[in-house]
Design an enzyme around this catalytic site. Structure first.
Site, PDB file in Angstrom:
ATOM      1  N   ARG A  46       0.859  -1.179   0.000  1.00 46.78           N
ATOM      2  CA  ARG A  46       0.000   0.000   0.000  1.00 46.78           C
ATOM      3  C   ARG A  46       0.900   1.235   0.000  1.00 46.78           C
ATOM      4  NH1 ARG A  46      -1.982  -3.481   4.105  1.00 46.78           N
ATOM      5  NH2 ARG A  46      -4.085  -4.302   3.698  1.00 46.78           N
ATOM      6  N   TYR A  66      -9.287  -8.525  -5.254  1.00 49.76           N
ATOM      7  CA  TYR A  66      -8.153  -7.938  -5.970  1.00 49.76           C
ATOM      8  C   TYR A  66      -7.825  -8.695  -7.249  1.00 49.76           C
ATOM      9  CZ  TYR A  66      -6.938  -4.741  -2.182  1.00 49.76           C
ATOM     10  OH  TYR A  66      -6.955  -3.716  -1.268  1.00 49.76           O
ATOM     11  N   ARG A 125      -1.257  -2.657  -6.654  1.00 49.96           N
ATOM     12  CA  ARG A 125      -1.496  -3.730  -5.670  1.00 49.96           C
ATOM     13  C   ARG A 125      -2.415  -4.796  -6.274  1.00 49.96           C
ATOM     14  NH1 ARG A 125      -1.178  -4.913  -0.121  1.00 49.96           N
ATOM     15  NH2 ARG A 125      -3.137  -5.337   0.943  1.00 49.96           N
ATOM     16  N   HIS A 163      -3.542   2.101  -6.149  1.00 57.13           N
ATOM     17  CA  HIS A 163      -3.932   0.794  -5.622  1.00 57.13           C
ATOM     18  C   HIS A 163      -4.024  -0.252  -6.726  1.00 57.13           C
ATOM     19  CE1 HIS A 163      -4.820  -0.647  -1.630  1.00 57.13           C
ATOM     20  NE2 HIS A 163      -5.762  -1.453  -2.104  1.00 57.13           N
ATOM     21  N   HIS A 186      -3.670  -9.270   4.172  1.00 58.43           N
ATOM     22  CA  HIS A 186      -5.116  -9.239   4.357  1.00 58.43           C
ATOM     23  C   HIS A 186      -5.526 -10.118   5.535  1.00 58.43           C
ATOM     24  CE1 HIS A 186      -5.967  -8.007  -0.091  1.00 58.43           C
ATOM     25  NE2 HIS A 186      -5.833  -6.967   0.703  1.00 58.43           N
ATOM     26  N   LYS A 240      -1.872  -2.548   8.070  1.00 63.73           N
ATOM     27  CA  LYS A 240      -3.047  -2.072   8.794  1.00 63.73           C
ATOM     28  C   LYS A 240      -3.172  -2.813  10.119  1.00 63.73           C
ATOM     29  CE  LYS A 240      -6.079  -0.510   5.055  1.00 63.73           C
ATOM     30  NZ  LYS A 240      -7.397  -0.709   4.407  1.00 63.73           N
TER      31      LYS A 240
END
Length: 316
Positions: free
Chosen positions: A169, A299, A267, A264, A290, A193
């Site tokens: 990211r 994705y 990614r 993005h 994830h 994250k």
């Protein structure tokens, strides 16, 4: 009045305002979020909810007065505005987070919180936005950075190589420091994250572009991995922002004369390439950081190309 008296008075006012803010369940909820980006996103969402309720901002919204039917009305209003189910569910998660804080602060009773917590998420989905870049587009991006003999050309090539080769990211990329590189295994220690670290293994191309940036331009001093470069190739020690990365990619896209893409999308390209190479979905999930496989599946852009090829064969 002396400066010291004014300073003490100002400090007392700031402390008073801070104490008052902490009594607001929305402020308490935002503070509980670990990511700065998450706080910014949820703050924006809560401001939207506050305006739906006729308030100017989330700080003056009477959160403790909300009931189950208010939450359901907000959901209907958001859906009527064309928000996707996934977006509406994010709004709902923010509201429930605020109401949990309100319950913890004894601003609402247990029955009220239980009823609000039982509000169901919105079902349905929308076609995912974004795309995966083709091999031709990737080649064009590196072509323009390789032709740029300035310091920016070397830096931008390394940035693109890590975004594409590691599926990072933007926020993860700009947060990297020199000591996050593990040279022996050619990996990056990435902070993702939820304050979760993972190791990202660099493919040979990404490693080579990164080494060129480090050895030829940046140097081996500690600090941010990617830094600002001013005019006349003045390489600074200042960390790049994720917004700066956005502008870099936008500039290189125009120079490469390829279709516009979002940061993005690099990614998404990483995920699609890994799946196309035969990697299983669990491996790709872990590589991308994830929490769930369902997120990783969104994705995958290979299905779009497959459907397009199948559709082109239909003759009537």
């Amino acid at each position: 009045m002396s400066d010291s008296v004014v300073s003490r008075k100002s400090f007392k006012n700031e402390l008073k305002n801070f104490s008052s803010d902490l009594k607001n369940p929305a402020v308490a909820y935002l503070i509980s979020l670990q990511s700065v980006r998450s706080r910014q996103t949820m703050k924006s969402f809560l401001n939207t909810v506050a305006k739906i309720l006729g308030c100017t901002s989330f700080k003056d919204c009477p959160w403790s007065e909300l009931k189950r039917h208010h939450i359901q009305a907000i959901i209907e209003k958001l859906l009527a505005k064309g928000r996707s189910p996934a977006t509406v569910n994010t709004y709902l998660a923010a509201i429930k987070g605020v109401m949990l804080e309100a319950w913890s602060m004894n601003l609402i009773d247990t029955d009220t919180y239980t009823h609000i917590r039982q509000v169901k998420s919105v079902k349905g989905y929308r076609v995912s936005r974004g795309r995966a870049l083709s091999q031709y587009e990737i080649k064009q991006l590196f072509s323009v950075t390789n032709e740029d003999l300035s310091c920016k050309g070397t830096r931008d090539a390394a940035i693109i190589a890590l975004l594409l080769g590691c599926g990072l990211r933007r926020a993860e990329l700009v947060a990297l420091n020199l000591n996050d590189i593990e040279h022996a295994s050619k990996t990056l220690v990435v902070m993702g994250k939820g304050n979760k670290q993972r190791r990202s293994f660099m493919p040979p191309s990404s490693w080579n572009y990164l080494q060129k940036w480090l050895h030829d331009i940046r140097g081996e001093y500690s600090g941010p991995l990617f830094t600002r470069i001013r005019r006349y190739d003045d390489v600074t020690l200042e960390r790049l922002s994720d917004q700066a990365v956005y502008h870099i990619l936008q500039l290189r896209q125009k120079e490469a004369a390829i279709e516009p893409f979002a940061p993005h999308d690099l990614r998404r390209t990483f995920a699609s390439m890994m799946l196309d190479n035969g990697e299983d979905i669990v491996t790709v999930k872990d590589a991308m950081g994830h929490a769930s496989i369902s997120t990783t599946q969104r994705y995958d852009r290979r299905g779009d190309e497959r459907l397009q090829r199948a559709s082109s064969k239909i003759i009537f």
